[in-house]
Design a protein around this motif. Structure first.
Motif: not given
Length: 284
Positions: A39-58
């Motif tokens: 689901l995430r691979k499909s959703l992220e490809a469709e919307r052109g996004l990725f997720l960053a988790e946690g303060e340092k990574v963000i």
């Protein structure tokens, strides 16, 4: 609700805070079911996004120039990020809502939906990179890809080329394992696996195929030129016969005789990549 903050006495940013009270709120759709890989691979490809988790990574993602689509956080973590969020929309939720949306407890307290930026072509990356690159063939485990990026960034590798079937370095798990190192090292993805190595070699790189075969040249004995591309294969089978045959030289990490006698004849791909990357740096 629009909220502003001060820094050094001057108003420097203004962000929109939206308080959300239900995990199925459509505003949070970028963050749903984070453990559902397909689901995430499909959703992220469709919307052109990725997720960053946690303060340092963000922070590292923002510092690398990725635009923020939105942020999902709890009130407790909001102040930790307020200096870098600019005019981003911030969804503020309780810990329970956060867990309900993500599908697991988010211990780092914040998630950011980041907009992907276009990747360079392989040709562009190879021409711009310095003398040490990795070429990954069919590594499909996101954790392994993230860990290799972390080692490569720490040990001075100049760029990474991915075969078409390699896992996405910007998938949440890869980003998390790399501690944001995926943002600090340039990478590109091949369009053509079969002819991909030829393109690397045509750009002036000598290709070294890492193999567990102890008959290959030991990594600490190989002659390193100005431009070297180290080839790493998949988690189970290693490099394909096609890439092994096409490489300029096969290299190995020498194993101790005692380990070999006990049946331990190889390292996992992450450990092997870290050792080999360190070996690439000895002539720099």
């Amino acid at each position: 609700m629009r909220w502003s903050g001060r820094s050094g006495g001057a108003w420097q940013y203004q962000k929109v805070l939206e308080y959300v009270t239900a995990p199925d709120d459509p505003r949070l759709s970028d963050y749903t079911r984070l453990r559902d890989v397909e689901l995430r691979k499909s959703l992220e490809a469709e919307r052109g996004l990725f997720l960053a988790e946690g303060e340092k990574v963000i922070r590292r993602a923002i510092g690398a120039g990725y635009p923020v689509r939105s942020v999902l956080t709890t009130r407790r973590w909001l102040t930790q990020l307020e200096d870098v969020l600019g005019d981003a929309t911030v969804y503020v939720v309780t810990d329970e809502i956060m867990s309900g949306v993500a599908g697991f407890p988010v211990h780092r307290g914040a998630l950011a939906s980041m907009r992907r930026t276009p990747l360079p072509s392989v040709e562009t990356l190879l021409k711009a990179a310095g003398g040490r690159i990795l070429v990954l063939e069919d590594l499909v485990d996101h954790s392994n890809v993230g860990a290799i990026f972390r080692s490569a960034a720490a040990l001075g590798v100049d760029g990474i080329v991915l075969s078409p079937r390699c896992a996405d370095p910007l998938y949440r798990r890869a980003v998390k394992v790399s501690m944001g190192a995926v943002f600090s090292i340039p990478y590109a993805r091949m369009d053509d696996w079969y002819a991909g190595l030829a393109q690397v070699r045509q750009t002036g790189y000598r290709t070294l195929a890492l193999t567990p075969d102890q008959r290959a040249t030991p990594m600490d004995a190989v002659k390193l030129g100005d431009r070297v591309a180290l080839l790493l294969g998949s988690e189970g089978d290693g490099l394909s016969s096609h890439w092994l045959e096409e490489a300029d030289e096969a290299v190995c990490i020498p194993m101790s005789p005692a380990a070999m006698a006990a049946g331990v004849d190889s390292l996992n791909v992450v450990a092997a990549a870290a050792i080999a990357c360190h070996g690439l740096m000895r002539s720099r």
